[in-house]
Scaffold this active site. Structure first.
Site: not given
Ligand code: NAD
Length: 501
Positions: A174, A227, A230, A232, A249, A283, A384
């Site tokens: 996804k 992602g 929150e 997560g 992650e 990240c 962040e």
């Molecule tokens: P996000 O959490 O908004 O979205 C990530 C994914 O999760 C998307 O595909 C989104 O559609 C999906 N999603 C959103 N709500 C969901 C739910 N309730 N249930 C299941 N899936 C859901 O994150 P983003 O804004 O796309 O990415 C930025 C974040 O990702 C930042 O916090 C960044 O630090 C983090 N990130 C971490 C790493 C790492 O390796 N630690 C790497 C890249 C990005």
């Protein structure tokens, strides 16, 4: 007419049943790049079922057979390198120098790396005495759900798909709603490269509907998520109802620590790269700078001067270093962080205003922004921002630097800049993060494990260790003598077990 993309379910490229689509907007100019299917739970169900049916057959293939398909994928990715890099740049604003030279290289090499290490997976034999043998074997989990963010859309998806499939699992991916197009293109390549139907499935849609349906789906054995912290937490809570494992992650607020003896020129280069690469949407970005008081003024002067030189503008221009941030709502959110930092009393050293040039006028740009004299407990130093906005503060002793760095709910990574490697190693051991770089920031490579602690998550990406995330360790015990090998075992034979006890 914007190009319409298709999801991949059971080896077929298809629309969503409702035929609804989501516009993908180029953040550099607000124009539509393409349309992705807006799937619902129905497509998640079809994809999970296809993956579930394909799982036993794929698990029976040998690592060599899987590797052959992986090499075909790598070759196809190289063939389409230019076109895909442009698409990646258009859908989320990453500068073309990055998407072409970094992302597309990583994408192809990741398939090759996993094709190699996946063939070298071993188990152990365990010391259980002369009458038996015990060994561990690694087995696939079944169907894995892979949920990915937009900041490295294709790289992140591939870094999950390759170990998942190499270990004999099938997958439902996804991708992010705002930048799913390159992952959808990957679906087309998967068909061309010869993945059997159902092994790799890709569904697009909102996280709140499609993402959650994937997490809850009974055919999905494990979720691997990258992602926001929150999101997560929400996924962990949802998955806990079925005791479903979730690899996470998540976010970071990473310290860049400069000791008095640091070699200033490479330190400034590292500071620019760490803070502003990909417009700070990493990240692992260095978003809080802890500078020894004796070199603080010198660092500020050079850092601000270097950041002022960064070219902000059209990300499709190879000279551009800072493109737009990924979407309008994200730009607005970053601007609110900047306003609150100004109100908090932090000293604005650079940026802080929306850039206004012919190249940036129609897009969602944020100028490189540096705040000095920040309170380590302030919002800017704790939360962040995920944009090109960083904060600086002073420290007096290495112990104080470690204490400030560890005073965070995140624990992803940190860097230490010093010529005194012994001092650097002492601090590296004390920092509560998953990765510490000495005289480097943001070196994330296949060979090394990547992942954090605390609210940055708890799993590992990359390296041979990632294979553990996508497999189950089974213990197999073999009796070698055919007679009881434990003092109580013989007492059960031929009689009532309870009586025997
Ligand atoms: P996000 O959490 O908004 O979205 C990530 C994914 O999760 C998307 O595909 C989104 O559609 C999906 N999603 C959103 N709500 C969901 C739910 N309730 N249930 C299941 N899936 C859901 O994150 P983003 O804004 O796309 O990415 C930025 C974040 O990702 C930042 O916090 C960044 O630090 C983090 N990130 C971490 C790493 C790492 O390796 N630690 C790497 C890249 C990005």
């Amino acid at each position: 007419m914007a190009a319409e993309y298709r999801v991949l379910i059971n080896g077929e490229l298809c629309e969503s049943a409702t035929r609804e689509t989501m516009d993908v907007i180029n953040p550099a100019n607000g124009r539509i790049v393409g349309q992705a299917p807006k799937c619902t739970e129905l497509e998640v169900d079809r994809a999970a079922e296809a993956a579930w049916k394909a799982a036993p057959g794929w698990a029976e293939t040998s690592p060599t057979e899987r590797a052959e398909i992986f090499f075909r994928m790598a070759n196809l990715l190289r063939k389409h390198r230019q076109e895909w890099a442009r698409l990646e740049t258009m859908q989320y604003g990453g500068p073309i120098f990055k998407t072409l030279n970094f992302d597309m290289r990583f994408d192809a090499e990741h398939f090759e790396f996993m094709a190699g290490v996946g063939r070298a997976v071993t188990g152990a034999t365990l010391p259980v005495g002369p009458q038996a043998m015990s060994m561990t074997i690694r087995q696939p989990l079944g169907v894995v759900g892979l949920i990915t963010p937009w900041n490295f859309p294709l790289v992140t998806a591939i870094s999950k798909i390759t170990p998942a499939l190499m270990m004999g699992n099938t997958a439902v991916v996804k991708p992010p709603s705002c930048a799913p197009l390159t992952v959808l293109k990957l679906g087309e390549l998967a068909v061309e490269a010869g993945f059997p139907p159902g092994v790799l499935n890709i569904v697009t849609g909102l996280g709140s509907s499609v993402g959650e349906a994937l997490v809850r789906h009974p055919y999905v054995s494990k979720i691997n998520f990258t992602g926001d912290s929150e999101t997560g937490k929400r996924i962990l809570a949802l998955a806990s109802a079925a005791v479903k494992p979730v690899a996470c992650e998540l976010g970071g607020k990473n310290a860049f620590i400069v000791l008095p003896d640091a070699d200033m020129e490479p330190t400034i280069e590292g500071a620019i790269w760490g803070g502003f690469f990909n417009s700070g949407q990493n990240c692992g970005a260095s978003s809080r700078y802890l500078i020894h008081e004796s070199v603080y003024d010198q660092f500020v002067e050079k850092f601000v001067a270097a950041a002022r030189m960064l070219r902000v503008g059209d990300p499709s221009n190879p000279e551009t270093m800072i493109g737009p941030v990924a979407y309008k709502g994200h730009r607005d959110n970053i601007e609110r962080f900047v306003e609150r930092a100004k109100e908090s009393g932090a000293r604005l050293l650079l940026g802080g205003e929306r850039p206004n040039t012919p190249e940036t006028r129609d897009g969602y740009f944020v100028a490189p922004t540096i705040f000095g004299d920040c309170d380590p407990k302030s919002e800017l130093m704790q939360e962040e921002v995920f944009g090109p906005v960083v904060g600086l503060t002073k420290f007096r002793t290495p112990e104080e630097a470690v204490q400030i760095a560890n005073d965070s709910r995140f624990g992803l990574c940190a860097s230490i800049w010093t010529r005194d490697i012994r001092q650097g190693l002492v601090m590296a051991k004390q920092l509560k993060v998953g990765t510490v770089w000495l005289n480097q920031h943001l070196s994330i490579v296949f060979e090394c494990p990547w992942g954090g602690c605390k609210e940055s998550g708890h799993s590992k990406e990359n390296s041979i260790m990632v294979l553990d995330e996508y497999s189950m360790m089974k213990n197999v015990w073999i009796d070698l003598v055919g007679t009881p090998s434990t003092p109580w075992q013989g007492r059960f034979q031929g009689g009532n077990r309870l009586d025997a006890l």
